[in-house]
Design a protein around this motif. Structure first.
Motif, PDB file in Angstrom:
ATOM      1  N   TYR A 108     -60.888  44.730  49.135  1.00  0.00           N
ATOM      2  CA  TYR A 108     -60.523  43.313  49.064  1.00  0.00           C
ATOM      3  C   TYR A 108     -59.399  42.962  48.097  1.00  0.00           C
ATOM      4  N   LYS A 109     -59.186  43.721  47.060  1.00  0.00           N
ATOM      5  CA  LYS A 109     -58.045  43.400  46.189  1.00  0.00           C
ATOM      6  C   LYS A 109     -56.744  43.504  46.962  1.00  0.00           C
ATOM      7  N   ALA A 110     -56.601  44.564  47.761  1.00  0.00           N
ATOM      8  CA  ALA A 110     -55.388  44.712  48.568  1.00  0.00           C
ATOM      9  C   ALA A 110     -55.368  43.712  49.719  1.00  0.00           C
ATOM     10  N   LYS A 111     -56.506  43.525  50.367  1.00  0.00           N
ATOM     11  CA  LYS A 111     -56.573  42.557  51.472  1.00  0.00           C
ATOM     12  C   LYS A 111     -56.093  41.180  51.014  1.00  0.00           C
ATOM     13  N   ASN A 112     -56.664  40.717  49.919  1.00  0.00           N
ATOM     14  CA  ASN A 112     -56.334  39.379  49.436  1.00  0.00           C
ATOM     15  C   ASN A 112     -54.904  39.282  48.919  1.00  0.00           C
ATOM     16  N   HIS A 113     -54.393  40.388  48.399  1.00  0.00           N
ATOM     17  CA  HIS A 113     -53.031  40.382  47.866  1.00  0.00           C
ATOM     18  C   HIS A 113     -51.986  40.339  48.987  1.00  0.00           C
ATOM     19  N   TYR A 114     -52.166  41.177  50.002  1.00  0.00           N
ATOM     20  CA  TYR A 114     -51.136  41.293  51.037  1.00  0.00           C
ATOM     21  C   TYR A 114     -51.314  40.306  52.193  1.00  0.00           C
ATOM     22  N   ARG A 116     -52.094  40.541  55.256  1.00  0.00           N
ATOM     23  CA  ARG A 116     -51.355  40.979  56.436  1.00  0.00           C
ATOM     24  C   ARG A 116     -51.957  40.392  57.707  1.00  0.00           C
ATOM     25  N   SER A 117     -51.122  39.957  58.621  1.00  0.00           N
ATOM     26  CA  SER A 117     -51.587  39.411  59.898  1.00  0.00           C
ATOM     27  C   SER A 117     -52.104  40.523  60.795  1.00  0.00           C
ATOM     28  N   ARG A 118     -53.145  40.237  61.530  1.00  0.00           N
ATOM     29  CA  ARG A 118     -53.766  41.221  62.408  1.00  0.00           C
ATOM     30  C   ARG A 118     -53.017  41.327  63.742  1.00  0.00           C
ATOM     31  N   PRO A 119     -53.200  42.444  64.452  1.00  0.00           N
ATOM     32  CA  PRO A 119     -52.460  42.642  65.705  1.00  0.00           C
ATOM     33  C   PRO A 119     -52.621  41.513  66.715  1.00  0.00           C
ATOM     34  N   PHE A 120     -53.849  41.022  66.909  1.00  0.00           N
ATOM     35  CA  PHE A 120     -54.034  39.973  67.919  1.00  0.00           C
ATOM     36  C   PHE A 120     -53.298  38.694  67.555  1.00  0.00           C
ATOM     37  N   MET A 121     -52.995  38.503  66.275  1.00  0.00           N
ATOM     38  CA  MET A 121     -52.241  37.335  65.856  1.00  0.00           C
ATOM     39  C   MET A 121     -50.759  37.498  66.156  1.00  0.00           C
ATOM     40  N   SER A 129     -63.433  41.035  69.696  1.00  0.00           N
ATOM     41  CA  SER A 129     -64.362  40.160  68.973  1.00  0.00           C
ATOM     42  C   SER A 129     -63.841  38.729  68.999  1.00  0.00           C
ATOM     43  N   PRO A 130     -63.735  38.123  70.194  1.00  0.00           N
ATOM     44  CA  PRO A 130     -63.117  36.790  70.283  1.00  0.00           C
ATOM     45  C   PRO A 130     -63.822  35.727  69.456  1.00  0.00           C
ATOM     46  N   LEU A 136     -61.413  36.264  61.262  1.00  0.00           N
ATOM     47  CA  LEU A 136     -60.567  37.430  61.018  1.00  0.00           C
ATOM     48  C   LEU A 136     -59.139  37.021  60.660  1.00  0.00           C
ATOM     49  N   ALA A 137     -58.668  35.941  61.246  1.00  0.00           N
ATOM     50  CA  ALA A 137     -57.302  35.483  60.981  1.00  0.00           C
ATOM     51  C   ALA A 137     -57.114  35.065  59.523  1.00  0.00           C
ATOM     52  N   LYS A 138     -58.215  34.729  58.849  1.00  0.00           N
ATOM     53  CA  LYS A 138     -58.148  34.331  57.443  1.00  0.00           C
ATOM     54  C   LYS A 138     -58.422  35.497  56.498  1.00  0.00           C
ATOM     55  N   ASN A 139     -58.712  36.662  57.078  1.00  0.00           N
ATOM     56  CA  ASN A 139     -59.088  37.841  56.305  1.00  0.00           C
ATOM     57  C   ASN A 139     -58.008  38.891  56.501  1.00  0.00           C
ATOM     58  N   GLY A 140     -57.358  39.302  55.426  1.00  0.00           N
ATOM     59  CA  GLY A 140     -56.229  40.218  55.538  1.00  0.00           C
ATOM     60  C   GLY A 140     -56.540  41.491  56.303  1.00  0.00           C
ATOM     61  N   SER A 141     -55.573  41.970  57.059  1.00  0.00           N
ATOM     62  CA  SER A 141     -55.752  43.133  57.920  1.00  0.00           C
ATOM     63  C   SER A 141     -55.674  44.453  57.171  1.00  0.00           C
ATOM     64  N   TYR A 142     -54.995  44.456  56.014  1.00  0.00           N
ATOM     65  CA  TYR A 142     -54.659  45.718  55.328  1.00  0.00           C
ATOM     66  C   TYR A 142     -55.297  45.766  53.951  1.00  0.00           C
ATOM     67  N   PRO A 143     -56.142  46.767  53.711  1.00  0.00           N
ATOM     68  CA  PRO A 143     -56.623  47.863  54.569  1.00  0.00           C
ATOM     69  C   PRO A 143     -57.811  47.414  55.427  1.00  0.00           C
ATOM     70  N   SER A 144     -58.241  48.287  56.316  1.00  0.00           N
ATOM     71  CA  SER A 144     -59.376  47.984  57.189  1.00  0.00           C
ATOM     72  C   SER A 144     -60.695  48.212  56.472  1.00  0.00           C
TER      73      SER A 144
END
Length: 256
Positions: A108-114, A116-121, A129-130, A136-144
């Protein structure tokens, strides 16, 4: 067995606290820069994974996305060649629930820092997972986070049952790839997720309660394997779950 409080509904408190969790900002580089070869690889893999929509591999990716217990307990059962459940392997069941929290939080430190937009966005192709896309759009993509959890589980289970290590590690790799199939993570998200899963397991080995639970879980699985051997049974081909394991193997064999 130690009673463990929930961190939030459905999720147990992990073994590690904020001071002992891996620092993802220090352990992983920034996500690929736009226009880089790594970013092009991310886009290429995301595009190729679209061919798996509607296939059994897509359905398995949907199943892999569910980290809620008891459903998530069975993800590695076929690879372990033994059932994983609260009734049959209570110490392993609790260990998996607690390490889920540790490995997930490690990202989460990296997720919140970066952020990153997810592929479906980006590609507007939807995900497996519709119902979760808004969150998910509010939760950083990187890292998984899913990948960190799955790889941590694979490493721990390979230690518990070394005779099944290859199958368990292969399933751990496939679990991360399911996030690509789902169109919710880029390839580089998955790669760095494995790094943090491994870092989490390294930290866990310094925790006395984890060590005790690991030893207890190993004894549980060894007893199950011994009982099945004595009875001439095999989880993958016997009466326990042969169709599910055969279907899982067939799904995992499908490549884009």
């Amino acid at each position: 067995m130690v009673t463990v409080a929930e961190l939030r509904p459905g999720y147990l408190t992990g073994y590690l606290d904020g001071n002992t969790l891996p620092n993802s900002l220090e352990l992983v580089a920034p996500p690929p820069a736009e226009g880089s070869a790594s970013a092009a690889l991310d886009l290429d893999i995301a595009t190729r994974m679209q061919a798996l929509k509607g296939t059994p591999r897509w359905q398995l990716a949907i199943s892999d996305a569910n980290l809620h217990f008891p459903a998530a307990a069975g993800i590695f059962s076929c690879a372990l060649n033994a059932p994983i459940s609260e009734a049959q392997t209570p110490r392993l069941y609790q260990l998996l629930r607690r390490t889920l929290t540790d490995a997930g939080l490690s990202t989460y430190k990296a997720k919140n820092h970066y952020q990153r937009s997810r592929p479906f966005m980006v590609n507007q192709q939807g995900s497996c997972s519709p119902d979760e896309e808004a969150a998910l759009a509010k939760n950083g993509s990187y890292p998984s986070g899913h990948t960190a959890i799955g790889w941590a589980w694979a490493l721990v289970l390979a230690e518990i049952a070394p005779e099944q290590a290859d199958a368990l590690l292969a399933r751990g790799l496939a679990f991360g790839e399911s996030r690509n199939v789902c169109n919710v993570h880029w390839h580089s998200d998955v790669v760095t997720g494995r790094t943090l899963g491994a870092a989490t397991v390294a930290r866990l080995h310094a925790n006395p309660q984890f060590q005790a639970d690991l030893a207890a879980a190993k004894a549980e699985v060894a007893a199950l394997h011994a009982a099945n051997t004595k009875a001439g049974k095999d989880f993958n081909t016997g009466s326990a779950s042969p169709t599910d394991c055969a279907a899982e193997a067939a799904a995992l064999a499908i490549r884009p």
